[in-house]
Write an enzyme that holds these catalytic residues in place. Structure first.
Site, PDB file in Angstrom:
ATOM      1  N   CYS A   1      60.731  37.242  34.592  1.00  0.00           N
ATOM      2  CA  CYS A   1      60.265  38.454  33.926  1.00  0.00           C
ATOM      3  C   CYS A   1      61.207  38.880  32.820  1.00  0.00           C
ATOM      4  O   CYS A   1      62.334  38.414  32.714  1.00  0.00           O
ATOM      5  CB  CYS A   1      60.186  39.608  34.913  1.00  0.00           C
TER       6      CYS A   1
ATOM      7  N   TYR B   1      68.194  27.107  29.322  1.00  0.00           N
ATOM      8  CA  TYR B   1      66.766  27.039  29.030  1.00  0.00           C
ATOM      9  C   TYR B   1      66.080  28.375  28.793  1.00  0.00           C
ATOM     10  O   TYR B   1      65.296  28.520  27.860  1.00  0.00           O
ATOM     11  CB  TYR B   1      66.042  26.348  30.197  1.00  0.00           C
TER      12      TYR B   1
ATOM     13  N   ASN C   1      63.421  42.548  36.759  1.00  0.00           N
ATOM     14  CA  ASN C   1      63.580  41.114  36.511  1.00  0.00           C
ATOM     15  C   ASN C   1      64.554  40.579  37.556  1.00  0.00           C
ATOM     16  O   ASN C   1      65.665  41.093  37.677  1.00  0.00           O
ATOM     17  CB  ASN C   1      64.128  40.889  35.095  1.00  0.00           C
ATOM     18  N   GLY C   2      64.117  39.553  38.282  1.00  0.00           N
ATOM     19  CA  GLY C   2      64.958  38.977  39.336  1.00  0.00           C
ATOM     20  C   GLY C   2      64.187  38.928  40.642  1.00  0.00           C
ATOM     21  O   GLY C   2      63.031  39.332  40.694  1.00  0.00           O
TER      22      GLY C   2
ATOM     23  N   GLY D   1      57.811  35.788  30.158  1.00  0.00           N
ATOM     24  CA  GLY D   1      56.658  36.015  31.017  1.00  0.00           C
ATOM     25  C   GLY D   1      55.396  36.187  30.216  1.00  0.00           C
ATOM     26  O   GLY D   1      55.320  37.068  29.366  1.00  0.00           O
TER      27      GLY D   1
HETATM   28  P1  AMP Z   1      58.882  19.039  34.500  1.00  0.00           P
HETATM   29  O1  AMP Z   1      57.800  18.588  33.604  1.00  0.00           O
HETATM   30  O2  AMP Z   1      58.362  19.593  35.776  1.00  0.00           O
HETATM   31  O3  AMP Z   1      59.973  18.054  34.742  1.00  0.00           O
HETATM   32  O4  AMP Z   1      59.569  20.287  33.776  1.00  0.00           O
HETATM   33  C1  AMP Z   1      60.550  20.077  32.829  1.00  0.00           C
HETATM   34  C2  AMP Z   1      60.235  20.799  31.555  1.00  0.00           C
HETATM   35  O5  AMP Z   1      59.939  22.181  31.855  1.00  0.00           O
HETATM   36  C3  AMP Z   1      61.414  20.788  30.627  1.00  0.00           C
HETATM   37  O6  AMP Z   1      60.952  20.388  29.356  1.00  0.00           O
HETATM   38  C4  AMP Z   1      61.940  22.201  30.609  1.00  0.00           C
HETATM   39  O7  AMP Z   1      62.205  22.625  29.288  1.00  0.00           O
HETATM   40  C5  AMP Z   1      60.865  23.038  31.223  1.00  0.00           C
HETATM   41  N1  AMP Z   1      61.369  23.931  32.286  1.00  0.00           N
HETATM   42  C6  AMP Z   1      62.492  23.837  32.999  1.00  0.00           C
HETATM   43  N2  AMP Z   1      62.607  24.856  33.881  1.00  0.00           N
HETATM   44  C7  AMP Z   1      61.517  25.610  33.714  1.00  0.00           C
HETATM   45  C8  AMP Z   1      61.048  26.817  34.309  1.00  0.00           C
HETATM   46  N3  AMP Z   1      61.740  27.423  35.261  1.00  0.00           N
HETATM   47  N4  AMP Z   1      59.893  27.328  33.876  1.00  0.00           N
HETATM   48  C9  AMP Z   1      59.181  26.718  32.927  1.00  0.00           C
HETATM   49  N5  AMP Z   1      59.553  25.579  32.320  1.00  0.00           N
HETATM   50  C10 AMP Z   1      60.709  25.026  32.703  1.00  0.00           C
END
Ligand code: AMP
Length: 489
Positions: free
Chosen positions: A21, A262, A122-123, A47
């Site tokens: 969030c 990220y 948030n959290g 979000g």
């Molecule tokens: P995956 O396809 O499941 O391996 O997700 C990896 C991709 O999702 C990477 O390109 C990250 O930039 C992105 N990512 C990593 N953590 C998150 C997160 N918590 N929420 C949304 N996207 C994420």
């Protein structure tokens, strides 16, 4: 969404919602709602599933909460005009699967004996279920399945009198990660949990005060950055000005390192560091630690871009845009089913084939979670004629779930929890795969190695060392059910 656990049995997806969030607050501006809507725009990456604004105009609270993005819901003058007042708070919310229901959309609002109070969070609280259960045993009636509502009930039941004392009393009973903004008839209040896991900053625009999850929103408004709210600090803003209170027992600061890797917007300043610069430094460290001969460095857009730039600068290998991203598609994670998520990756990214054919590539991304994105992108690069594909990741392997507000699937679904790096490389289909080391990451972010006795950040998603007790997980193994009501509205 993180699924907490509960002895009542498996109830499917919506047993207990946890989500990423962003929060925002304005005190002392006639256009508080419009400014909050702009602030929420700047936090939209935190979000995209739902959003809401609550204002107070001196007589009444006004609220608009809806599913969808800020642009969808707060883009018209007509909606803003229905939110009068010089004080306002707002929230954007993001969860991954199952249905989202309006009753969980924040800010939450309640009428207390001292007047109304709206709160945005948030959290994630890690003892929300335990506290909720004891409150329900005492007759409390919950309206939502949000952990934030626990705080509302604790405030209502507190025997203290001024609202800030009631909040302190309530927050002393919860565990976990929280950056909160709250609105009463007189005050805008901001709180950061004692470990400072999630961010919260203070800004100013003349006599107007702003609280925001990230500083990038201040540029949008033409406001100035004042400072980060300290871990464990409560900021109270009212007609007397700004007051800072530190009522909690001091804890070691454990800001979430994944915000740098990220989650945060690269143009934000977090704990005194520009996120973009930090990501470039992580990329440079990655190049020093994990070199490989290649023709070009290609970022997985958008999150891999600054780290790829850092990698390219450090290695001397040219940086190229080898993957084109559609900006009209949300984050991959937003899609509920695996099948759609797989399709989504293709819609979202496309190979720049003319550039790639016959070349040796280094793909840089910030993380591998389930492996869906990397598998599809590598396949795309091969189909476009790449000669070699090497993958470099600007974080250590994600092998633990986050319980503090970053959306990660269960450990069973985390590729790195189930496979070693060699196996992952095979599954993803790359010629080589390498991750930055812990010390390399810490050197890039903090300028020193990881202090294993007292780590400078929360890095539980990489280490499994959770700084705040996971009471609900320990006490109640098994998925949770917090409501008998079907999650539909
Ligand atoms: P995956 O396809 O499941 O391996 O997700 C990896 C991709 O999702 C990477 O390109 C990250 O930039 C992105 N990512 C990593 N953590 C998150 C997160 N918590 N929420 C949304 N996207 C994420």
């Amino acid at each position: 969404m993180i699924r907490c656990r509960h002895p009542l049995g498996d109830t499917g997806d919506d047993a207990y919602r946890h989500e990423e969030c962003g929060v925002f607050g304005v005190y002392g501006h006639d256009d508080a709602a419009a400014h909050t809507a702009l602030g929420l725009h700047g936090l939209q990456h935190r979000g995209q599933e739902a959003c809401g604004i609550v204002t107070y105009d001196g007589d009444h609270f006004h609220s608009h909460r809806a599913l969808g993005t800020v642009g969808d819901n707060f883009g018209s003058q007509e909606v803003i005009a229905r939110l009068p007042g010089a004080m306002s708070i707002g929230h954007v919310r993001y969860s991954t699967s199952g249905e989202t229901v309006l009753r969980n959309v924040q800010p939450l609002f309640a009428d207390f004996k001292f007047g109304g109070l709206a709160i945005a969070h948030n959290g994630n609280l890690t003892n929300a279920y335990a506290v909720r259960k004891s409150l329900v045993d005492k007759g409390c009636i919950f309206q939502s399945t949000s952990d934030t509502e626990t705080i509302i009930h604790l405030i209502a039941k507190s025997e203290y009198s001024p609202v800030v004392d009631r909040m302190i009393d309530a927050l002393r009973q919860v565990e976990g990660a929280y950056s909160l903004v709250a609105l009463t008839r007189e005050k805008l209040i901001g709180v950061r949990d004692p470990y400072g896991i999630r961010p919260l900053i203070l800004g100013r625009m003349g006599d107007t005060y702003i609280l925001s999850s990230e500083s990038c929103t201040l540029n949008i408004l033409g406001a100035e950055f004042v400072r980060d709210v300290d871990p464990g600090e409560i900021i109270v803003i009212d007609k007397k000005g700004l007051r800072s209170i530190k009522p909690f027992q001091k804890a070691p600061s454990r800001f979430c390192i994944f915000e740098y890797i990220y989650f945060a917007r690269p143009d934000s300043l977090m704990e005194g560091k520009n996120v973009y610069e930090v990501r470039k430094q992580i990329g440079a460290e990655l190049a020093r630690e994990c070199p490989v001969e290649a023709d070009m460095v290609i970022p997985v857009p958008d999150s891999g871009v600054p780290a790829a730039l850092g990698y390219a600068n450090q290695s001397g290998i040219p940086f190229e845009i080898g993957i084109i991203r559609s900006h009209y598609m949300g984050r991959t994670f937003i899609e509920p089913s695996d099948q759609i998520r797989h399709l989504g990756v293709r819609l979202k990214h496309n190979a720049n084939s003319g550039l790639i054919k016959g070349k040796r590539l280094i793909l840089v991304d910030d993380s591998i979670v389930r492996g869906t994105t990397s598998t599809k992108i590598v396949e795309m690069m091969r189909n476009a004629g790449a000669r070699e594909v090497h993958m470099r990741i600007s974080s250590p392997p994600t092998d633990h779930s986050c319980f503090y507000g970053i959306d990660t699937p269960s450990q069973q679904e985390l590729l790195a929890a189930q496979n070693n790096i060699e196996e992952m490389a095979k599954l993803i289909g790359v010629d080589s795969l390498a991750y930055i080391s812990f010390d390399g990451l810490y050197r890039a972010v903090a300028g020193e190695d990881r202090n294993s006795e007292a780590p400078q950040f929360c890095d539980a998603c990489f280490t499994g060392e959770y700084p705040v007790r996971l009471t609900d997980q320990e006490d109640s193994p098994g998925p949770q059910q917090l409501s008998l009501l079907a999650e539909q509205e």
